[in-house]
Every structure is written in structure tokens, then in C-alpha cells.
Design an enzyme around this catalytic site. Sequence first.
Site, PDB file in Angstrom:
ATOM      1  N   LYS A 417       0.824  -1.211   0.000  1.00 55.55           N
ATOM      2  CA  LYS A 417       0.000   0.000   0.000  1.00 55.55           C
ATOM      3  C   LYS A 417       0.860   1.264   0.000  1.00 55.55           C
ATOM      4  CE  LYS A 417      -4.155  -1.912   0.095  1.00 55.55           C
ATOM      5  NZ  LYS A 417      -4.948  -2.146   1.304  1.00 55.55           N
ATOM      6  N   ARG A 457      -3.805 -10.575   3.787  1.00 54.50           N
ATOM      7  CA  ARG A 457      -4.032 -10.518   2.339  1.00 54.50           C
ATOM      8  C   ARG A 457      -2.817  -9.850   1.684  1.00 54.50           C
ATOM      9  NH1 ARG A 457      -6.172  -6.934  -1.498  1.00 54.50           N
ATOM     10  NH2 ARG A 457      -7.382  -7.954  -3.157  1.00 54.50           N
TER      11      ARG A 457
END
Length: 478
Positions: A417, A457
Amino acid sequence: MGDRFSNLTTAIAMLKGTTQDDIVCRINKKNDDPLIKVIGTSFLRETPPMYVKEQNLFLNGAVEVETKLSPHALLRRLKDVESQIGRNLDGMRNGPRPIDLDIIYYSIGNDERQQESSTSTLHGGIIIQSKNLEIPHPRMAEREFVLSPLCDLGPTVIHPSMKLSSQKLLDSVSNSSNDDNLNLHQQPAATQVLPLPRNRMLSFSETHIMGILNVTPDSFSDGGNYEGSVELAVEQALQMEADGASIIDVGGESTRPGAKEVNIDVELKRTIPVIRQIRKVSDIPISIDTRHAEVAKAAIEAGADIVNDVSGGTHDDLMLQTVSKLQVPMVLMHMRGNPETMQTMTQYDNVVSEVSSSLTELSKMAEKAGIPRWLQVLDPGIGFAKDVEQNLSLLKNVSVMRELVNRCPLLLGPSRKGFIGKVTGETAAEDRDFGTLAACLAGLQDKGGKLQPTILRVHNVKAVKQGLRVFEAILKSN
């Protein structure tokens, strides 16, 4: 014995459908109101069988109900349901059986529990000692597989005779299980599980890795790598399974910041052939990453096992009722707005408490729609409507968040991210795997350092799996 989860859901459906025609008792008014209404559900746990060891693992849970039946009438109804599902009530008491239903607590009307509802302490109700029924259940205080689900429903409920809360009783059992001088009657540990279709369980005896498989042209990290080629997508899924993934997350719509919504037909065309082909060659659990009920339903019918909705079931009005009918696990994620608008909605007074509160409300909405808590996983939405500092604060305080959401299993998705890039200076998403590993390991434990039910994840399964193995080995060492 048999399909344990199916037996459980069948029993609950039968209890919810109870009418006066099903029971032998008198009720003053005959109306259409249900005689048994489900109020709340626990998480599920597996334990080795007790007494008669030659049987499958037991599946344990607790359900809070509201009923118009007396304790003895309720017991008769429970035994009737057991019999209809296939239990031989005259057979071996502790031998193999498809279902075993007990009354743990029973509270009448506006008694102490109702009167004290404004406080943090609730009362466990009445005491009954008759030939056929004992309430509270006589052996509950020594059984973790009873106390853990009770704590899911209400850790502060007070045992009416022992005058101890469910949490205090559980702590006592947990402390005795850590004692070197175990007595002969020590009960086996209970392991939290997530039920999957086709009579499978995802056990939280370990941390699970969900491998990301985006079959999109525009996902922020791997967009375009597998779009349009079912063969390449399946090859990547199998590689992630070999690298240690427990779940493959298939997505056909990018939800990166600024992404526009994809037409449902396009999403179906991208994902369903891949799911079908993975299922032909592997039994690995598959999740469908979608905000759309139609896609979720088609994916489960094609062989997927879990619905992973970044909107927490709020984007599509049909999503919660669709998943409820499918009776599969659902990941409910926190997000504000949508991918196009979310990064303009990062104003929080306290990001940890506000995200936790929103997740709790999503969980309640899902349960009200018919998705029990034992089918729920919550996701704080790292990178979704949060700035760099807020993402870091959430990861630092995952243990706090777990308590605020009543210890629901969490999915954490920090992989590659943007906040990792801001901290490390890495501008290319694929160069953020080292930072991803650190972010993943930060959120695995409770306040006491014990590993908690978690799904990670990630894109680079092999790297995170290796780091996870070392981290868990350190925690388990002496």
C-alpha cells in the site's frame, strides 16, 4: 458425525421455525410471532472428542435466543430437533451423534439481566435442578469449548450460583490448562474455525495468508498481469498455494484510490472462468473480491467459498441477503465513500475507535440479515479512506481493535500500500514487500502477546509466509 456445520445450521433453522404445532405446552395467545428467535451467535471452535475418542472433531458454538417456551418445553423442543436431524436419543450417551443441543443459561422476562442492562454486568438467570434438566449446565465451568463461545456472546454474564463472570471462568480454565500438573479431567483446547462450503473448516490454529489474484487491467500493483488469460491466472494461483497461501482472493474490479466502478458483466467475465478452473485443479479456499451481489452469487456457484466485500455489504443493497442465503463466510471491510472518493474522507477524531465502531455496526447489520458471527471476518480497511498516520495507528493498535470488535477474526491487507511507500521511499509497489512483512507482523497478537485469528491478504505470499513462520516459531519457543 456427518456434515457438522450443515447439521448446526439445520438445527438453528428448525428452532427458528418452531410453532405451537411443534411443541406440547400451553401458550396463552396463539399468534404468528416466532416461539424461538435468534438474538446472537458466537464464533465456532473445534475440539477433540471427549470420553469416546473414536469420532471426528467436535464443532462447538453458542446461540442466544429469545423464547416463549418454558425451560422444560425448550428442552423438549431441542431433543425433538436432535431426533429429527438423526440423533439416536437412546443410543450411547457420548458416542457419535450429528447434533447435541444444551441449555447453558436461562433468564426469565425482566429479571436481573434486563434490570442491569445499563451496566457492564449481566446475570445468567435462574437455577433449575430437576430429573431431566439442570441450569446452568452442570459442567460448563470446566469446559473451554462452552465458555469461549459464551464469552463471545457476553463475557460479563454472571454465573447465578458461582457468582463469577463467563470471562473469569474461562480465565480459570485457561490458567489450569497451562499448569504442569494437569488433572485427568483436563478438557482439550478449543480452536476457533471458519466454516467453508463442502464440509471444510479454516482453522485459526495458525495465521492464514490470502494470496491476491487480480484479473484486472488497472489494479495498483499487479494490474494487467493476468487479465484475459485464465491459464496464467490459474498458474499464479497454484504458485501462491505452493508458496503457502491458505486462500486465493480473486478480484475483477480494481478498488485502488480513484478507480471507477466496473460493469457487472465485465467483472463476471473476468472472474468466473478463473474460479471455475482453479476449482478444477485445487481444493484451496477461494474468496471473491467484489461489491456486487450478482458477482458474489455467481462466484460461489462456480466454486468460491468466501465473499470479500470492501464496502462491508453497503454498496449493493442485495449483498447481505445474498450472502445470508448462500451461508458462506463474508469479509466486512471498513471504507468511507467509494474508491473514487475515499481519500477525500480521512477525517477522524480517533481512527481506532471510529473504525472499530463502524466495523461493529457492520457486523450487527450482517447478523441481522442472517449472517451469523461465526461466518464473519472484519477488515479495518488499511489504505481505504485513511492517511499514512491513520494506517500506522490502526496497525499499532490492532490488539485494541480486536477487543473493541469483540475478538472477531480480522483480515489485514497492508500489502504494497501507498503508506509503505511513503514511509520507505519506495515508489514502485512491487518494491514494498519488506515493508509489507513488517506491517503484517505488527497486527497478529493480542495485548498479552498471544496470536489471534488473522488472515493476511498479500501479493508476495512466499516472503510473508517465510517471515510468519519465523515469527510464530519465536513466539512458541521457550
